[in-house]
Design a protein around this motif. Structure first.
Motif, mmCIF file in Angstrom:
data_model
loop_
_atom_site.group_PDB
_atom_site.id
_atom_site.type_symbol
_atom_site.label_atom_id
_atom_site.label_comp_id
_atom_site.label_asym_id
_atom_site.label_seq_id
_atom_site.Cartn_x
_atom_site.Cartn_y
_atom_site.Cartn_z
ATOM 1 N N LEU A 65 28.565 52.593 -2.602
ATOM 2 C CA LEU A 65 29.115 52.697 -1.252
ATOM 3 C C LEU A 65 28.682 54.005 -0.592
ATOM 4 C CD1 LEU A 65 32.755 51.339 -1.787
ATOM 5 C CD2 LEU A 65 30.822 50.175 -0.691
ATOM 6 N N ILE A 66 28.629 55.085 -1.369
ATOM 7 C CA ILE A 66 28.162 56.367 -0.832
ATOM 8 C C ILE A 66 26.707 56.255 -0.400
ATOM 9 C CG2 ILE A 66 27.637 58.773 -1.414
ATOM 10 C CD1 ILE A 66 30.092 58.747 -3.233
ATOM 11 N N GLY A 158 31.334 40.378 4.419
ATOM 12 C CA GLY A 158 31.332 39.340 3.385
ATOM 13 C C GLY A 158 30.701 39.815 2.096
ATOM 14 N N GLY A 159 29.630 40.597 2.216
ATOM 15 C CA GLY A 159 28.980 41.135 1.014
ATOM 16 C C GLY A 159 29.875 42.083 0.248
ATOM 17 N N LEU A 160 30.594 42.945 0.980
ATOM 18 C CA LEU A 160 31.497 43.899 0.328
ATOM 19 C C LEU A 160 32.655 43.179 -0.353
ATOM 20 C CD1 LEU A 160 31.660 46.763 3.006
ATOM 21 C CD2 LEU A 160 30.512 46.818 0.776
ATOM 22 N N PHE A 164 33.931 42.526 -4.880
ATOM 23 C CA PHE A 164 35.210 42.576 -5.583
ATOM 24 C C PHE A 164 35.591 41.217 -6.171
ATOM 25 C CE2 PHE A 164 35.431 46.081 -2.538
ATOM 26 C CZ PHE A 164 35.903 47.114 -3.330
ATOM 27 N N PHE A 165 35.319 40.150 -5.430
ATOM 28 C CA PHE A 165 35.693 38.805 -5.885
ATOM 29 C C PHE A 165 34.442 37.942 -5.929
ATOM 30 C CE2 PHE A 165 39.087 40.655 -3.273
ATOM 31 C CZ PHE A 165 40.096 40.758 -4.224
ATOM 32 N N ILE A 169 28.551 30.809 -5.248
ATOM 33 C CA ILE A 169 28.313 29.978 -4.066
ATOM 34 C C ILE A 169 28.327 30.844 -2.807
ATOM 35 C CG2 ILE A 169 29.106 28.036 -2.701
ATOM 36 C CD1 ILE A 169 28.006 27.287 -5.441
ATOM 37 N N VAL A 170 29.289 31.755 -2.737
ATOM 38 C CA VAL A 170 29.361 32.671 -1.593
ATOM 39 C C VAL A 170 28.127 33.566 -1.556
ATOM 40 C CG1 VAL A 170 30.646 34.594 -0.575
ATOM 41 C CG2 VAL A 170 31.877 32.643 -1.543
ATOM 42 N N TYR A 171 27.695 34.028 -2.720
ATOM 43 C CA TYR A 171 26.497 34.867 -2.829
ATOM 44 C C TYR A 171 25.274 34.136 -2.282
ATOM 45 C CZ TYR A 171 23.018 37.922 -5.094
ATOM 46 O OH TYR A 171 21.969 38.772 -5.358
#
Length: 240
Positions: A65-66, A158-160, A164-165, A169-171
């Motif tokens: 994230l940095i 959405g990527g962030l 975490f979850f 399919i989302v990827y």
């Protein structure tokens, strides 16, 4: 989101001849090409020489994230500096390119050379086609601005969340949508740059600044397009 304001309804066309426009875009692509070469060299050194250091730097969510915030910060600074100080903006573009190379190193470590090369060729072909369309089309693409930038924000969020979850399919969906969004963004940015050139043609400093800004925006389009295509190639390659 535009760093240079201009009137879409009454463009101030100072030098509308094709030779001036072609010379402007040669300059834009030369700057962009330098940035891509710096990124490629940084990634090569990251994979072959500094692999341990890069892994240590980018391991875990917080360092990533940095790194992302740093990349975004330099990009914003470079965009803002283009009109007032094109030389400084070019230096920031080169620094941005180095950091992006470090960021891409982590992706390249998970891919084989054949996949990376195939993704690059696909990206170059798609980018070239959409850039050409954006340059030659007579359509006013400025109306797409809100939709495109909203889509980019949605992709980032959405990527962030998927970090975490994680869901495969989302990827996959985010990767496909990312390719579509940044292909359209390439055409939009080329169309916008053409209009911006007409506003500053004949003003040496301003024209140089717009060229650096154009190189930055097209560089970002190419890199993001490449990342999403590389992710798709990685997904389908793993299925094989």
């Amino acid at each position: 989101m535009d760093n240079f304001s201009f009137n879409h309804e009454e463009p101030r066309i100072v030098n509308p001849d094709a030779s001036g426009l072609n010379a402007f875009f040669r300059k834009v692509y030369s700057f962009m090409g330098m940035a891509l070469l710096v990124t490629a060299a940084s990634s090569f050194l990251g994979v072959t020489v500094f692999a341990k250091q890069v892994i240590a730097l980018t391991t875990g969510l917080v360092p990533s994230l940095i790194m992302f915030a740093l990349l975004m910060g330099i990009g914003v600074m470079a965009a803002r500096a283009t009109m007032s100080n094109p030389g400084r903006a070019f230096g920031l573009l080169m620094a941005y390119s180095v950091l992006m190379g470090v960021f891409l190193t982590t992706l390249f470590m998970m891919m084989n050379l054949q996949t990376i090369f195939a993704a690059f060729i696909t990206t170059a072909a798609l980018f070239g086609g959409m850039a050409t369309y954006g340059l030659v089309t007579r359509r006013d693409m400025t109306k797409m601005s809100s939709l495109l930038f909203g889509s980019v924000i949605a992709l980032v969020v959405g990527g962030l969340i998927n970090l975490f979850f994680f869901n495969s399919i989302v990827y996959l969906a985010i990767s496909v949508i990312g390719v579509v969004v940044f292909a359209l963004m390439t055409a939009y940015d080329m169309n916008k740059l053409k209009q911006m050139y007409y506003q500053v043609a004949g003003q040496q400093t301003a024209e140089q600044g717009v060229a650096v800004y154009g190189a930055l925006t097209l560089y970002l389009d190419f890199i993001n397009l490449f990342i999403y295509i590389l992710r798709l190639f990685g997904i389908f390659g793993n299925q094989d």
